[in-house]
Design a protein around this motif. Structure first.
Motif, PDB file in Angstrom:
ATOM      1  N   ALA A  36      38.226  46.052  58.197  1.00 22.51           N
ATOM      2  CA  ALA A  36      37.558  46.193  56.903  1.00 22.51           C
ATOM      3  C   ALA A  36      38.578  46.432  55.789  1.00 22.51           C
ATOM      4  CB  ALA A  36      36.548  47.331  56.944  1.00 22.51           C
ATOM      5  N   ALA A  37      39.577  47.251  56.076  1.00 23.00           N
ATOM      6  CA  ALA A  37      40.614  47.523  55.080  1.00 23.00           C
ATOM      7  C   ALA A  37      41.432  46.270  54.777  1.00 23.00           C
ATOM      8  CB  ALA A  37      41.531  48.643  55.570  1.00 23.00           C
ATOM      9  N   LEU A  38      41.745  45.490  55.813  1.00 23.18           N
ATOM     10  CA  LEU A  38      42.497  44.254  55.606  1.00 23.18           C
ATOM     11  C   LEU A  38      41.687  43.239  54.796  1.00 23.18           C
ATOM     12  CD1 LEU A  38      44.159  43.817  59.114  1.00 23.18           C
ATOM     13  CD2 LEU A  38      45.300  44.327  56.958  1.00 23.18           C
ATOM     14  N   GLU A  39      40.388  43.163  55.067  1.00 23.84           N
ATOM     15  CA  GLU A  39      39.528  42.248  54.310  1.00 23.84           C
ATOM     16  C   GLU A  39      39.426  42.675  52.852  1.00 23.84           C
ATOM     17  OE1 GLU A  39      35.815  42.136  56.409  1.00 23.84           O
ATOM     18  OE2 GLU A  39      36.679  41.006  58.085  1.00 23.84           O
ATOM     19  N   LYS A  40      39.320  43.975  52.612  1.00 23.91           N
ATOM     20  CA  LYS A  40      39.242  44.495  51.244  1.00 23.91           C
ATOM     21  C   LYS A  40      40.536  44.202  50.486  1.00 23.91           C
ATOM     22  CE  LYS A  40      38.436  48.735  48.669  1.00 23.91           C
ATOM     23  NZ  LYS A  40      38.214  50.186  48.763  1.00 23.91           N
ATOM     24  N   ALA A  41      41.674  44.393  51.148  1.00 25.96           N
ATOM     25  CA  ALA A  41      42.970  44.127  50.521  1.00 25.96           C
ATOM     26  C   ALA A  41      43.130  42.637  50.225  1.00 25.96           C
ATOM     27  CB  ALA A  41      44.108  44.612  51.424  1.00 25.96           C
ATOM     28  N   ALA A  42      42.706  41.794  51.125  1.00 26.91           N
ATOM     29  CA  ALA A  42      42.796  40.343  50.913  1.00 26.91           C
ATOM     30  C   ALA A  42      41.910  39.917  49.743  1.00 26.91           C
ATOM     31  CB  ALA A  42      42.408  39.596  52.183  1.00 26.91           C
ATOM     32  N   ALA A  43      40.727  40.490  49.633  1.00 26.16           N
ATOM     33  CA  ALA A  43      39.821  40.164  48.529  1.00 26.16           C
ATOM     34  C   ALA A  43      40.420  40.604  47.194  1.00 26.16           C
ATOM     35  CB  ALA A  43      38.465  40.823  48.748  1.00 26.16           C
ATOM     36  N   ALA A  44      41.065  41.774  47.174  1.00 30.79           N
ATOM     37  CA  ALA A  44      41.696  42.260  45.947  1.00 30.79           C
ATOM     38  C   ALA A  44      42.853  41.354  45.540  1.00 30.79           C
ATOM     39  CB  ALA A  44      42.178  43.696  46.134  1.00 30.79           C
ATOM     40  N   ARG A  45      43.674  40.948  46.506  1.00 30.69           N
ATOM     41  CA  ARG A  45      44.794  40.035  46.198  1.00 30.69           C
ATOM     42  C   ARG A  45      44.285  38.711  45.652  1.00 30.69           C
ATOM     43  NH1 ARG A  45      46.778  42.140  51.039  1.00 30.69           N
ATOM     44  NH2 ARG A  45      46.071  40.303  52.175  1.00 30.69           N
ATOM     45  N   LYS A  46      43.202  38.207  46.252  1.00 23.82           N
ATOM     46  CA  LYS A  46      42.631  36.941  45.795  1.00 23.82           C
ATOM     47  C   LYS A  46      42.099  37.071  44.370  1.00 23.82           C
ATOM     48  CE  LYS A  46      39.265  33.408  46.894  1.00 23.82           C
ATOM     49  NZ  LYS A  46      38.176  32.985  47.749  1.00 23.82           N
ATOM     50  N   GLU A  47      41.427  38.174  44.069  1.00 23.68           N
ATOM     51  CA  GLU A  47      40.881  38.389  42.725  1.00 23.68           C
ATOM     52  C   GLU A  47      41.999  38.488  41.690  1.00 23.68           C
ATOM     53  OE1 GLU A  47      37.896  41.449  40.361  1.00 23.68           O
ATOM     54  OE2 GLU A  47      38.159  41.634  42.521  1.00 23.68           O
ATOM     55  N   ARG A  48      43.083  39.210  42.029  1.00 23.17           N
ATOM     56  CA  ARG A  48      44.219  39.315  41.103  1.00 23.17           C
ATOM     57  C   ARG A  48      44.874  37.952  40.893  1.00 23.17           C
ATOM     58  NH1 ARG A  48      44.940  44.408  43.754  1.00 23.17           N
ATOM     59  NH2 ARG A  48      46.357  43.477  45.253  1.00 23.17           N
ATOM     60  N   ALA A  49      45.005  37.178  41.958  1.00 25.94           N
ATOM     61  CA  ALA A  49      45.612  35.847  41.843  1.00 25.94           C
ATOM     62  C   ALA A  49      44.755  34.932  40.970  1.00 25.94           C
ATOM     63  CB  ALA A  49      45.804  35.231  43.233  1.00 25.94           C
ATOM     64  N   GLU A  50      43.448  35.002  41.143  1.00 24.78           N
ATOM     65  CA  GLU A  50      42.551  34.192  40.316  1.00 24.78           C
ATOM     66  C   GLU A  50      42.642  34.613  38.853  1.00 24.78           C
ATOM     67  OE1 GLU A  50      38.775  34.770  42.215  1.00 24.78           O
ATOM     68  OE2 GLU A  50      39.188  33.267  43.765  1.00 24.78           O
ATOM     69  N   GLY A  51      42.748  35.914  38.600  1.00 25.65           N
ATOM     70  CA  GLY A  51      42.886  36.415  37.232  1.00 25.65           C
ATOM     71  C   GLY A  51      44.182  35.951  36.590  1.00 25.65           C
ATOM     72  N   ARG A  52      45.280  36.013  37.340  1.00 22.99           N
ATOM     73  CA  ARG A  52      46.577  35.559  36.810  1.00 22.99           C
ATOM     74  C   ARG A  52      46.540  34.065  36.525  1.00 22.99           C
ATOM     75  NH1 ARG A  52      48.528  38.467  41.236  1.00 22.99           N
ATOM     76  NH2 ARG A  52      49.200  36.516  42.180  1.00 22.99           N
ATOM     77  N   ASP A  53      45.923  33.304  37.418  1.00 22.51           N
ATOM     78  CA  ASP A  53      45.831  31.857  37.240  1.00 22.51           C
ATOM     79  C   ASP A  53      44.992  31.506  36.013  1.00 22.51           C
ATOM     80  OD1 ASP A  53      46.418  29.160  38.265  1.00 22.51           O
ATOM     81  OD2 ASP A  53      44.239  29.067  38.551  1.00 22.51           O
ATOM     82  N   ALA A  54      43.860  32.199  35.845  1.00 24.69           N
ATOM     83  CA  ALA A  54      43.000  31.957  34.681  1.00 24.69           C
ATOM     84  C   ALA A  54      43.727  32.307  33.390  1.00 24.69           C
ATOM     85  CB  ALA A  54      41.715  32.768  34.807  1.00 24.69           C
ATOM     86  N   LEU A  55      44.500  33.371  33.402  1.00 27.52           N
ATOM     87  CA  LEU A  55      45.279  33.771  32.230  1.00 27.52           C
ATOM     88  C   LEU A  55      46.340  32.732  31.915  1.00 27.52           C
ATOM     89  CD1 LEU A  55      45.617  36.119  30.224  1.00 27.52           C
ATOM     90  CD2 LEU A  55      47.276  37.091  31.802  1.00 27.52           C
ATOM     91  N   LYS A  56      47.005  32.254  32.942  1.00 26.21           N
ATOM     92  CA  LYS A  56      48.065  31.265  32.762  1.00 26.21           C
ATOM     93  C   LYS A  56      47.531  29.962  32.179  1.00 26.21           C
ATOM     94  CE  LYS A  56      51.761  28.948  35.255  1.00 26.21           C
ATOM     95  NZ  LYS A  56      52.502  28.864  36.500  1.00 26.21           N
ATOM     96  N   HIS A  57      46.331  29.573  32.577  1.00 16.93           N
ATOM     97  CA  HIS A  57      45.762  28.303  32.135  1.00 16.93           C
ATOM     98  C   HIS A  57      44.831  28.440  30.934  1.00 16.93           C
ATOM     99  CE1 HIS A  57      47.168  27.256  36.204  1.00 16.93           C
ATOM    100  NE2 HIS A  57      47.498  26.138  35.584  1.00 16.93           N
ATOM    101  N   GLY A  58      44.784  29.610  30.308  1.00 17.84           N
ATOM    102  CA  GLY A  58      44.018  29.807  29.091  1.00 17.84           C
ATOM    103  C   GLY A  58      42.522  29.973  29.279  1.00 17.84           C
ATOM    104  N   LYS A  59      42.077  30.176  30.494  1.00 11.68           N
ATOM    105  CA  LYS A  59      40.648  30.375  30.751  1.00 11.68           C
ATOM    106  C   LYS A  59      40.239  31.828  30.508  1.00 11.68           C
ATOM    107  CE  LYS A  59      40.771  26.836  34.304  1.00 11.68           C
ATOM    108  NZ  LYS A  59      40.744  26.595  35.743  1.00 11.68           N
ATOM    109  N   LEU A  60      41.223  32.694  30.429  1.00  7.19           N
ATOM    110  CA  LEU A  60      41.014  34.120  30.250  1.00  7.19           C
ATOM    111  C   LEU A  60      42.024  34.599  29.221  1.00  7.19           C
ATOM    112  CD1 LEU A  60      39.200  36.239  31.677  1.00  7.19           C
ATOM    113  CD2 LEU A  60      41.067  36.666  33.233  1.00  7.19           C
TER     114      LEU A  60
END
Length: 99
Positions: free
Chosen positions: A8-32
Motif C-alpha cells: 500500500a505504501a509503495l502504491e501510494k508513493a508511485a501515485a504521488a510520483r506520477k501526479e508530480r510528474a504530470e504536474g511538471r509536464d503540464a507546467l512545461k507545456h503551458g497547460k498549467l
C-alpha cells in the motif's frame, strides 16, 4: 511492516510520483500556470521541492533555477508547502522579470 502495508505504501508513493510528474509536464507545456501549482491543494504537488518546480518551467533549467533560488533567498531544500506569502511573491516577481 506487513507485506500488505508495504504494498500500500509503495502504491501510494508511485501515485504521488506520477501526479508530480504530470504536474511538471503540464507546467512545461503551458497547460498549467505557476500560480495554479503554488496554490494547489494536492499533497503530492505541495510536497514537491521548489527547485523541481522552477526547473520544470519552460526555458528554465537547473542552473537558472539555482540562481533564482539564491536571488530570492529560498533554501534549496524548501518545498512548495513551506513557502510563505512573501516568498511566493518573490518567485512571481523574479519569474516575471526573467521573461
Amino acid at each position: 511492516m506487513s507485506p500488505e502495508q508495504r504494498r500500500a505504501a509503495l502504491e501510494k508513493a508511485a501515485a504521488a510520483r506520477k501526479e508530480r510528474a504530470e504536474g511538471r509536464d503540464a507546467l512545461k507545456h503551458g497547460k498549467l500556470f505557476l500560480a495554479e501549482v503554488l496554490d494547489s491543494g494536492s499533497d503530492a504537488i505541495r510536497k514537491m521541492p521548489v527547485r523541481t518546480l522552477l526547473a520544470s518551467l519552460p526555458d528554465i533549467g537547473k542552473v537558472r533555477t539555482q540562481k533564482l533560488l539564491e536571488e530570492i533567498e529560498i533554501a534549496d531544500s524548501r518545498r512548495i508547502q513551506g513557502l510563505g506569502i512573501q516568498q511566493c511573491e518573490r518567485v512571481f516577481e523574479q519569474f516575471a522579470r526573467k521573461r
